[in-house]
Design a protein around this motif. Structure first.
Motif, PDB file in Angstrom:
ATOM      1  N   THR A   1       0.847  -1.194   0.000  1.00  0.00           N
ATOM      2  CA  THR A   1       0.000   0.000   0.000  1.00  0.00           C
ATOM      3  C   THR A   1       0.878   1.237   0.000  1.00  0.00           C
ATOM      4  OG1 THR A   1      -0.115   0.198   2.407  1.00  0.00           O
ATOM      5  CG2 THR A   1      -1.786  -1.212   1.340  1.00  0.00           C
ATOM      6  N   ILE A   2       0.334   2.316  -0.531  1.00  0.00           N
ATOM      7  CA  ILE A   2       1.075   3.577  -0.521  1.00  0.00           C
ATOM      8  C   ILE A   2       1.324   4.017   0.924  1.00  0.00           C
ATOM      9  CG2 ILE A   2      -0.924   5.114  -0.673  1.00  0.00           C
ATOM     10  CD1 ILE A   2       2.293   5.618  -2.654  1.00  0.00           C
ATOM     11  N   GLY A   3       0.392   3.702   1.820  1.00  0.00           N
ATOM     12  CA  GLY A   3       0.575   4.055   3.228  1.00  0.00           C
ATOM     13  C   GLY A   3       1.775   3.364   3.845  1.00  0.00           C
TER      14      GLY A   3
ATOM     15  N   ALA B   1       5.036   5.292   5.094  1.00  0.00           N
ATOM     16  CA  ALA B   1       5.459   5.141   6.488  1.00  0.00           C
ATOM     17  C   ALA B   1       6.918   4.712   6.564  1.00  0.00           C
ATOM     18  CB  ALA B   1       4.564   4.117   7.197  1.00  0.00           C
ATOM     19  N   PHE B   2       7.301   3.726   5.748  1.00  0.00           N
ATOM     20  CA  PHE B   2       8.688   3.279   5.786  1.00  0.00           C
ATOM     21  C   PHE B   2       9.632   4.389   5.342  1.00  0.00           C
ATOM     22  CE2 PHE B   2      12.436   1.661   3.627  1.00  0.00           C
ATOM     23  CZ  PHE B   2      13.065   1.086   4.717  1.00  0.00           C
ATOM     24  N   GLU B   3       9.277   5.108   4.288  1.00  0.00           N
ATOM     25  CA  GLU B   3      10.134   6.194   3.796  1.00  0.00           C
ATOM     26  C   GLU B   3      10.333   7.238   4.880  1.00  0.00           C
ATOM     27  OE1 GLU B   3      11.345   9.972   2.203  1.00  0.00           O
ATOM     28  OE2 GLU B   3       9.366   9.599   3.032  1.00  0.00           O
ATOM     29  N   ALA B   4       9.277   7.563   5.610  1.00  0.00           N
ATOM     30  CA  ALA B   4       9.387   8.551   6.686  1.00  0.00           C
ATOM     31  C   ALA B   4      10.278   8.045   7.817  1.00  0.00           C
ATOM     32  CB  ALA B   4       7.992   8.917   7.213  1.00  0.00           C
ATOM     33  N   VAL B   5      10.140   6.772   8.180  1.00  0.00           N
ATOM     34  CA  VAL B   5      11.008   6.189   9.218  1.00  0.00           C
ATOM     35  C   VAL B   5      12.468   6.280   8.782  1.00  0.00           C
ATOM     36  CG1 VAL B   5      11.683   4.044  10.388  1.00  0.00           C
ATOM     37  CG2 VAL B   5       9.267   4.635  10.168  1.00  0.00           C
ATOM     38  N   ALA B   6      12.736   5.903   7.554  1.00  0.00           N
ATOM     39  CA  ALA B   6      14.111   5.907   7.056  1.00  0.00           C
ATOM     40  C   ALA B   6      14.678   7.329   7.011  1.00  0.00           C
ATOM     41  CB  ALA B   6      14.161   5.275   5.666  1.00  0.00           C
ATOM     42  N   ARG B   7      13.893   8.273   6.548  1.00  0.00           N
ATOM     43  CA  ARG B   7      14.353   9.659   6.393  1.00  0.00           C
ATOM     44  C   ARG B   7      14.510  10.356   7.735  1.00  0.00           C
ATOM     45  NH1 ARG B   7      10.797  13.452   5.945  1.00  0.00           N
ATOM     46  NH2 ARG B   7       9.237  12.043   5.050  1.00  0.00           N
TER      47      ARG B   7
ATOM     48  N   LEU C   1      15.660   0.463  -0.582  1.00  0.00           N
ATOM     49  CA  LEU C   1      14.254   0.821  -0.746  1.00  0.00           C
ATOM     50  C   LEU C   1      14.022   2.278  -0.360  1.00  0.00           C
ATOM     51  CD1 LEU C   1      11.356   0.046  -1.439  1.00  0.00           C
ATOM     52  CD2 LEU C   1      11.102  -0.743   0.931  1.00  0.00           C
ATOM     53  N   ALA C   2      14.604   2.714   0.737  1.00  0.00           N
ATOM     54  CA  ALA C   2      14.424   4.094   1.201  1.00  0.00           C
ATOM     55  C   ALA C   2      14.906   5.090   0.160  1.00  0.00           C
ATOM     56  CB  ALA C   2      15.164   4.304   2.525  1.00  0.00           C
ATOM     57  N   GLU C   3      16.054   4.829  -0.435  1.00  0.00           N
ATOM     58  CA  GLU C   3      16.585   5.741  -1.461  1.00  0.00           C
ATOM     59  C   GLU C   3      15.632   5.834  -2.642  1.00  0.00           C
ATOM     60  OE1 GLU C   3      20.423   4.026  -2.178  1.00  0.00           O
ATOM     61  OE2 GLU C   3      21.350   5.122  -0.522  1.00  0.00           O
ATOM     62  N   GLY C   4      15.132   4.689  -3.089  1.00  0.00           N
ATOM     63  CA  GLY C   4      14.197   4.684  -4.218  1.00  0.00           C
ATOM     64  C   GLY C   4      12.890   5.383  -3.887  1.00  0.00           C
ATOM     65  N   LEU C   5      12.362   5.131  -2.682  1.00  0.00           N
ATOM     66  CA  LEU C   5      11.103   5.750  -2.296  1.00  0.00           C
ATOM     67  C   LEU C   5      11.242   7.256  -2.125  1.00  0.00           C
ATOM     68  CD1 LEU C   5       9.680   3.151   0.249  1.00  0.00           C
ATOM     69  CD2 LEU C   5       8.888   3.601  -2.087  1.00  0.00           C
ATOM     70  N   THR C   6      12.333   7.706  -1.527  1.00  0.00           N
ATOM     71  CA  THR C   6      12.541   9.147  -1.352  1.00  0.00           C
ATOM     72  C   THR C   6      12.578   9.835  -2.707  1.00  0.00           C
ATOM     73  OG1 THR C   6      13.680   8.836   0.760  1.00  0.00           O
ATOM     74  CG2 THR C   6      14.106  10.895  -0.406  1.00  0.00           C
TER      75      THR C   6
ATOM     76  N   ALA D   1      11.238   8.671  -5.527  1.00  0.00           N
ATOM     77  CA  ALA D   1       9.901   8.550  -6.131  1.00  0.00           C
ATOM     78  C   ALA D   1       8.927   9.569  -5.541  1.00  0.00           C
ATOM     79  CB  ALA D   1       9.374   7.131  -5.944  1.00  0.00           C
ATOM     80  N   PHE D   2       8.923   9.727  -4.220  1.00  0.00           N
ATOM     81  CA  PHE D   2       8.014  10.687  -3.601  1.00  0.00           C
ATOM     82  C   PHE D   2       8.391  12.117  -3.974  1.00  0.00           C
ATOM     83  CE2 PHE D   2       6.983   7.213  -0.440  1.00  0.00           C
ATOM     84  CZ  PHE D   2       5.696   7.021  -0.908  1.00  0.00           C
ATOM     85  N   ALA D   3       9.669  12.399  -4.158  1.00  0.00           N
ATOM     86  CA  ALA D   3      10.089  13.734  -4.600  1.00  0.00           C
ATOM     87  C   ALA D   3       9.587  14.008  -6.016  1.00  0.00           C
ATOM     88  CB  ALA D   3      11.613  13.867  -4.535  1.00  0.00           C
ATOM     89  N   VAL D   4       9.653  13.010  -6.882  1.00  0.00           N
ATOM     90  CA  VAL D   4       9.151  13.166  -8.252  1.00  0.00           C
ATOM     91  C   VAL D   4       7.634  13.396  -8.223  1.00  0.00           C
ATOM     92  CG1 VAL D   4       8.772  11.954 -10.453  1.00  0.00           C
ATOM     93  CG2 VAL D   4      11.014  11.875  -9.336  1.00  0.00           C
ATOM     94  N   ILE D   5       6.931  12.632  -7.406  1.00  0.00           N
ATOM     95  CA  ILE D   5       5.479  12.804  -7.295  1.00  0.00           C
ATOM     96  C   ILE D   5       5.159  14.215  -6.816  1.00  0.00           C
ATOM     97  CG2 ILE D   5       3.424  12.102  -5.997  1.00  0.00           C
ATOM     98  CD1 ILE D   5       4.636   9.207  -6.066  1.00  0.00           C
ATOM     99  N   GLU D   6       5.821  14.677  -5.778  1.00  0.00           N
ATOM    100  CA  GLU D   6       5.567  16.015  -5.239  1.00  0.00           C
ATOM    101  C   GLU D   6       5.875  17.091  -6.277  1.00  0.00           C
ATOM    102  OE1 GLU D   6       4.113  18.896  -2.988  1.00  0.00           O
ATOM    103  OE2 GLU D   6       3.957  16.781  -2.500  1.00  0.00           O
ATOM    104  N   SER D   7       6.971  16.947  -6.998  1.00  0.00           N
ATOM    105  CA  SER D   7       7.329  17.898  -8.051  1.00  0.00           C
ATOM    106  C   SER D   7       6.259  17.933  -9.141  1.00  0.00           C
ATOM    107  CB  SER D   7       8.686  17.519  -8.644  1.00  0.00           C
ATOM    108  OG  SER D   7       8.986  18.330  -9.748  1.00  0.00           O
ATOM    109  N   THR D   8       5.773  16.778  -9.521  1.00  0.00           N
ATOM    110  CA  THR D   8       4.734  16.690 -10.541  1.00  0.00           C
ATOM    111  C   THR D   8       3.441  17.342 -10.060  1.00  0.00           C
ATOM    112  OG1 THR D   8       5.718  14.650 -11.371  1.00  0.00           O
ATOM    113  CG2 THR D   8       3.447  15.097 -12.027  1.00  0.00           C
ATOM    114  N   LEU D   9       3.086  17.105  -8.811  1.00  0.00           N
ATOM    115  CA  LEU D   9       1.882  17.736  -8.256  1.00  0.00           C
ATOM    116  C   LEU D   9       2.009  19.250  -8.246  1.00  0.00           C
ATOM    117  CD1 LEU D   9       1.141  15.289  -5.299  1.00  0.00           C
ATOM    118  CD2 LEU D   9      -0.134  15.504  -7.441  1.00  0.00           C
TER     119      LEU D   9
END
Length: 97
Positions: free
Chosen positions: A10-12, A16-22, A72-77, A79-87
């Protein structure tokens, strides 16, 4: 053939994991995402079960990323940055209102 049963990702759980890692802690991730520490812990554990690898080495005071968790954390960070930039590109700017 023996197939592992995987829970759906799930995206959740990914968020959650990305936030823990960051942020370096489940409590900080829970605060950022406005959920409980327990919810973050469940998301991370579900993600680990789904992927079939540990993402964190859990200690008494803190958790440390495993090699897989770091990857995984590096990839998710990213990916989420790309999503935020696109938004941001899609949202109307102040002049558009």
């Amino acid at each position: 053939m023996n197939q592992l049963r995987h829970r759906p990702l799930t995206i959740g759980a990914l968020r959650a994991f990305e936030a823990v890692a960051r942020l370096g802690s489940m409590s900080a991730a829970a605060d950022e995402l406005a959920v409980t520490h327990g919810a973050i812990s469940r998301h991370v554990r579900t993600l680990e079960e789904s992927l079939g690898v540990p993402l964190l080495k859990r200690g008494v005071q803190a958790s440390e990323l495993t090699v897989e968790g770091l990857r995984l954390a590096e990839g998710l960070t990213t990916a989420f940055a790309v999503i935020e930039s696109t938004l941001e590109q899609v949202r109307p700017g102040p002049a558009s209102c």
